[in-house]
Design a protein around this motif. Structure first.
Motif, PDB file in Angstrom:
ATOM      1  N   VAL A  81     -16.711 -32.895  33.148  1.00 29.65           N
ATOM      2  CA  VAL A  81     -17.236 -31.676  32.535  1.00 29.65           C
ATOM      3  C   VAL A  81     -18.205 -32.103  31.438  1.00 29.65           C
ATOM      4  O   VAL A  81     -17.828 -32.790  30.499  1.00 29.65           O
ATOM      5  CB  VAL A  81     -16.093 -30.802  31.962  1.00 29.65           C
ATOM      6  CG1 VAL A  81     -16.636 -29.505  31.410  1.00 29.65           C
ATOM      7  CG2 VAL A  81     -15.047 -30.526  33.036  1.00 29.65           C
ATOM      8  N   LYS A  82     -19.469 -31.663  31.568  1.00 32.37           N
ATOM      9  CA  LYS A  82     -20.516 -32.133  30.662  1.00 32.37           C
ATOM     10  C   LYS A  82     -21.092 -31.045  29.766  1.00 32.37           C
ATOM     11  O   LYS A  82     -21.963 -31.308  28.955  1.00 32.37           O
ATOM     12  CB  LYS A  82     -21.641 -32.762  31.469  1.00 32.37           C
ATOM     13  CG  LYS A  82     -21.208 -33.991  32.239  1.00 32.37           C
ATOM     14  CD  LYS A  82     -22.356 -34.588  33.002  1.00 32.37           C
ATOM     15  CE  LYS A  82     -21.904 -35.808  33.775  1.00 32.37           C
ATOM     16  NZ  LYS A  82     -22.988 -36.380  34.565  1.00 32.37           N
TER      17      LYS A  82
ATOM     18  N   TYR B 293     -18.782 -32.077  22.257  1.00 34.11           N
ATOM     19  CA  TYR B 293     -18.124 -31.262  21.237  1.00 34.11           C
ATOM     20  C   TYR B 293     -17.995 -29.786  21.648  1.00 34.11           C
ATOM     21  O   TYR B 293     -16.969 -29.155  21.387  1.00 34.11           O
ATOM     22  CB  TYR B 293     -18.880 -31.364  19.912  1.00 34.11           C
ATOM     23  CG  TYR B 293     -18.276 -30.521  18.820  1.00 34.11           C
ATOM     24  CD1 TYR B 293     -17.053 -30.868  18.250  1.00 34.11           C
ATOM     25  CD2 TYR B 293     -18.907 -29.364  18.372  1.00 34.11           C
ATOM     26  CE1 TYR B 293     -16.477 -30.096  17.256  1.00 34.11           C
ATOM     27  CE2 TYR B 293     -18.341 -28.593  17.372  1.00 34.11           C
ATOM     28  CZ  TYR B 293     -17.135 -28.954  16.825  1.00 34.11           C
ATOM     29  OH  TYR B 293     -16.573 -28.183  15.850  1.00 34.11           O
ATOM     30  N   ASP B 294     -19.015 -29.214  22.280  1.00 32.32           N
ATOM     31  CA  ASP B 294     -18.994 -27.792  22.637  1.00 32.32           C
ATOM     32  C   ASP B 294     -17.786 -27.393  23.463  1.00 32.32           C
ATOM     33  O   ASP B 294     -17.330 -26.258  23.391  1.00 32.32           O
ATOM     34  CB  ASP B 294     -20.262 -27.408  23.405  1.00 32.32           C
ATOM     35  CG  ASP B 294     -21.483 -27.294  22.515  1.00 32.32           C
ATOM     36  OD1 ASP B 294     -21.332 -27.287  21.274  1.00 32.32           O
ATOM     37  OD2 ASP B 294     -22.598 -27.196  23.064  1.00 32.32           O
ATOM     38  N   ILE B 295     -17.267 -28.307  24.266  1.00 29.56           N
ATOM     39  CA  ILE B 295     -16.182 -27.965  25.192  1.00 29.56           C
ATOM     40  C   ILE B 295     -14.923 -28.803  24.968  1.00 29.56           C
ATOM     41  O   ILE B 295     -14.048 -28.850  25.820  1.00 29.56           O
ATOM     42  CB  ILE B 295     -16.648 -28.117  26.660  1.00 29.56           C
ATOM     43  CG1 ILE B 295     -17.158 -29.545  26.898  1.00 29.56           C
ATOM     44  CG2 ILE B 295     -17.683 -27.070  27.006  1.00 29.56           C
ATOM     45  CD1 ILE B 295     -17.269 -29.932  28.331  1.00 29.56           C
ATOM     46  N   SER B 296     -14.822 -29.437  23.828  1.00 29.29           N
ATOM     47  CA  SER B 296     -13.677 -30.315  23.579  1.00 29.29           C
ATOM     48  C   SER B 296     -12.465 -29.541  23.068  1.00 29.29           C
ATOM     49  O   SER B 296     -12.583 -28.425  22.591  1.00 29.29           O
ATOM     50  CB  SER B 296     -14.059 -31.417  22.582  1.00 29.29           C
ATOM     51  OG  SER B 296     -14.334 -30.865  21.324  1.00 29.29           O
TER      52      SER B 296
ATOM     53  N   ALA C  73     -15.532 -26.870  37.886  1.00 27.67           N
ATOM     54  CA  ALA C  73     -14.998 -28.232  37.871  1.00 27.67           C
ATOM     55  C   ALA C  73     -13.475 -28.229  37.967  1.00 27.67           C
ATOM     56  O   ALA C  73     -12.875 -29.201  38.396  1.00 27.67           O
ATOM     57  CB  ALA C  73     -15.438 -28.962  36.602  1.00 27.67           C
ATOM     58  N   ALA C  74     -12.848 -27.120  37.574  1.00 26.30           N
ATOM     59  CA  ALA C  74     -11.391 -26.979  37.655  1.00 26.30           C
ATOM     60  C   ALA C  74     -11.029 -26.165  38.895  1.00 26.30           C
ATOM     61  O   ALA C  74     -10.456 -25.086  38.827  1.00 26.30           O
ATOM     62  CB  ALA C  74     -10.850 -26.306  36.396  1.00 26.30           C
ATOM     63  N   ALA C  75     -11.395 -26.680  40.052  1.00 24.83           N
ATOM     64  CA  ALA C  75     -11.144 -25.983  41.315  1.00 24.83           C
ATOM     65  C   ALA C  75      -9.664 -25.634  41.434  1.00 24.83           C
ATOM     66  O   ALA C  75      -8.816 -26.360  40.940  1.00 24.83           O
ATOM     67  CB  ALA C  75     -11.583 -26.851  42.491  1.00 24.83           C
TER      68      ALA C  75
ATOM     69  N   TYR D 168     -12.738 -25.828  28.870  1.00 23.04           N
ATOM     70  CA  TYR D 168     -12.483 -26.685  27.699  1.00 23.04           C
ATOM     71  C   TYR D 168     -11.471 -27.748  28.101  1.00 23.04           C
ATOM     72  O   TYR D 168     -10.440 -27.427  28.690  1.00 23.04           O
ATOM     73  CB  TYR D 168     -11.966 -25.846  26.533  1.00 23.04           C
ATOM     74  CG  TYR D 168     -13.027 -24.884  26.041  1.00 23.04           C
ATOM     75  CD1 TYR D 168     -13.873 -25.240  25.006  1.00 23.04           C
ATOM     76  CD2 TYR D 168     -13.187 -23.636  26.624  1.00 23.04           C
ATOM     77  CE1 TYR D 168     -14.863 -24.378  24.560  1.00 23.04           C
ATOM     78  CE2 TYR D 168     -14.173 -22.763  26.194  1.00 23.04           C
ATOM     79  CZ  TYR D 168     -15.014 -23.145  25.162  1.00 23.04           C
ATOM     80  OH  TYR D 168     -15.992 -22.284  24.736  1.00 23.04           O
ATOM     81  N   VAL D 169     -11.781 -29.009  27.781  1.00 19.17           N
ATOM     82  CA  VAL D 169     -10.957 -30.130  28.213  1.00 19.17           C
ATOM     83  C   VAL D 169     -10.689 -31.093  27.055  1.00 19.17           C
ATOM     84  O   VAL D 169     -11.442 -31.139  26.086  1.00 19.17           O
ATOM     85  CB  VAL D 169     -11.616 -30.890  29.395  1.00 19.17           C
ATOM     86  CG1 VAL D 169     -11.662 -30.027  30.638  1.00 19.17           C
ATOM     87  CG2 VAL D 169     -13.010 -31.360  29.025  1.00 19.17           C
ATOM     88  N   THR D 170      -9.608 -31.865  27.173  1.00 16.52           N
ATOM     89  CA  THR D 170      -9.233 -32.788  26.107  1.00 16.52           C
ATOM     90  C   THR D 170     -10.006 -34.094  26.162  1.00 16.52           C
ATOM     91  O   THR D 170     -10.313 -34.664  25.135  1.00 16.52           O
ATOM     92  CB  THR D 170      -7.724 -33.101  26.150  1.00 16.52           C
ATOM     93  OG1 THR D 170      -7.406 -33.598  27.448  1.00 16.52           O
ATOM     94  CG2 THR D 170      -6.893 -31.894  25.824  1.00 16.52           C
ATOM     95  N   LYS D 171     -10.299 -34.570  27.330  1.00 17.46           N
ATOM     96  CA  LYS D 171     -10.915 -35.892  27.454  1.00 17.46           C
ATOM     97  C   LYS D 171     -12.419 -35.770  27.673  1.00 17.46           C
ATOM     98  O   LYS D 171     -12.916 -35.935  28.780  1.00 17.46           O
ATOM     99  CB  LYS D 171     -10.254 -36.662  28.580  1.00 17.46           C
ATOM    100  CG  LYS D 171      -8.788 -36.934  28.288  1.00 17.46           C
ATOM    101  CD  LYS D 171      -8.080 -37.592  29.435  1.00 17.46           C
ATOM    102  CE  LYS D 171      -6.611 -37.770  29.070  1.00 17.46           C
ATOM    103  NZ  LYS D 171      -5.792 -38.128  30.182  1.00 17.46           N
ATOM    104  N   THR D 172     -13.141 -35.461  26.602  1.00 18.58           N
ATOM    105  CA  THR D 172     -14.592 -35.358  26.670  1.00 18.58           C
ATOM    106  C   THR D 172     -15.197 -35.741  25.327  1.00 18.58           C
ATOM    107  O   THR D 172     -14.552 -35.607  24.286  1.00 18.58           O
ATOM    108  CB  THR D 172     -15.047 -33.934  27.058  1.00 18.58           C
ATOM    109  OG1 THR D 172     -16.467 -33.923  27.201  1.00 18.58           O
ATOM    110  CG2 THR D 172     -14.643 -32.906  26.015  1.00 18.58           C
TER     111      THR D 172
END
Length: 183
Positions: free
Chosen positions: A34-35, A64-67, A42-44, A57-61
């Motif tokens: 996820v960029k 910053y916008d989607i962390s 991306a979360a099919a 929103y994901v933990t491993k990125t």
């Protein structure tokens, strides 16, 4: 722009047997990196039915916008696991179009059977406005709209109209019972 964070926790079969029919309910599994914003696919099997895509929103990125937990809309820990989705539920004078989430259930619903539908919402810290009247619609066909219009449904399970979802910092459950027509 207002972001309502969503953690779809449970669309369960039969009030007595709580089987989750939603695949990837915590948005944990992602098919690709996820960029940026608008990458719910991306979360099919999650998608957005309109041209305005929901955020993932994901933990491993490192973006910053989607962390998680800190991002461009404030701070929110996931209710469970490692992810959540962000949608726009309201904007003043419709300056920002709404966004929606949809997914296919893992099994068909049995006609006449009642299902407990539960999901959780949390208002993003930097939202200027809260919203009410949240809902989930169940259909035998996927929604598609080649625009960014407001969607309306006849068979929606909606929250209480007078409840404004303005809580930040924790997840508020919204639930209802759906009597299936089959499919």
């Amino acid at each position: 722009k207002n972001i309502l964070l969503a953690s779809i926790v449970l669309v369960s079969g039969s009030i007595f047997a709580q089987t989750n029919l939603v695949e990837n309910p915590h948005f944990k599994q992602t098919e690709k990196k996820v960029k940026g914003k608008g990458q719910i696919t991306a979360a099919a099997p999650w998608t957005s039915p309109t041209l305005v895509q929901a955020d993932l929103y994901v933990t491993k990125t490192k973006v910053y916008d989607i962390s998680i937990p800190d991002n461009s809309y404030g701070e929110e820990k996931p209710m469970e696991k490692e992810g959540y989705a962000g949608i726009v539920g309201y904007s003043y004078k419709n300056k920002a179009p709404r966004s929606y989430l949809q997914t296919k259930l893992s099994n068909k619903l049995e006609a006449g059977k009642e299902y407990c539908v539960t999901y959780h919402v949390s208002l993003a810290d930097l939202s200027k406005y809260a919203c009410n009247y949240m809902g989930v619609a169940l259909s035998d066909k996927a929604m598609t709209a080649n625009n960014s219009d407001v969607l309306s449904f006849d068979n929606a399970i909606v929250s209480r109209r007078l409840t404004v979802y303005e809580q930040q910092f924790y997840w508020i459950p919204i639930c209802g019972v759906y009597k299936a027509m089959g499919g």
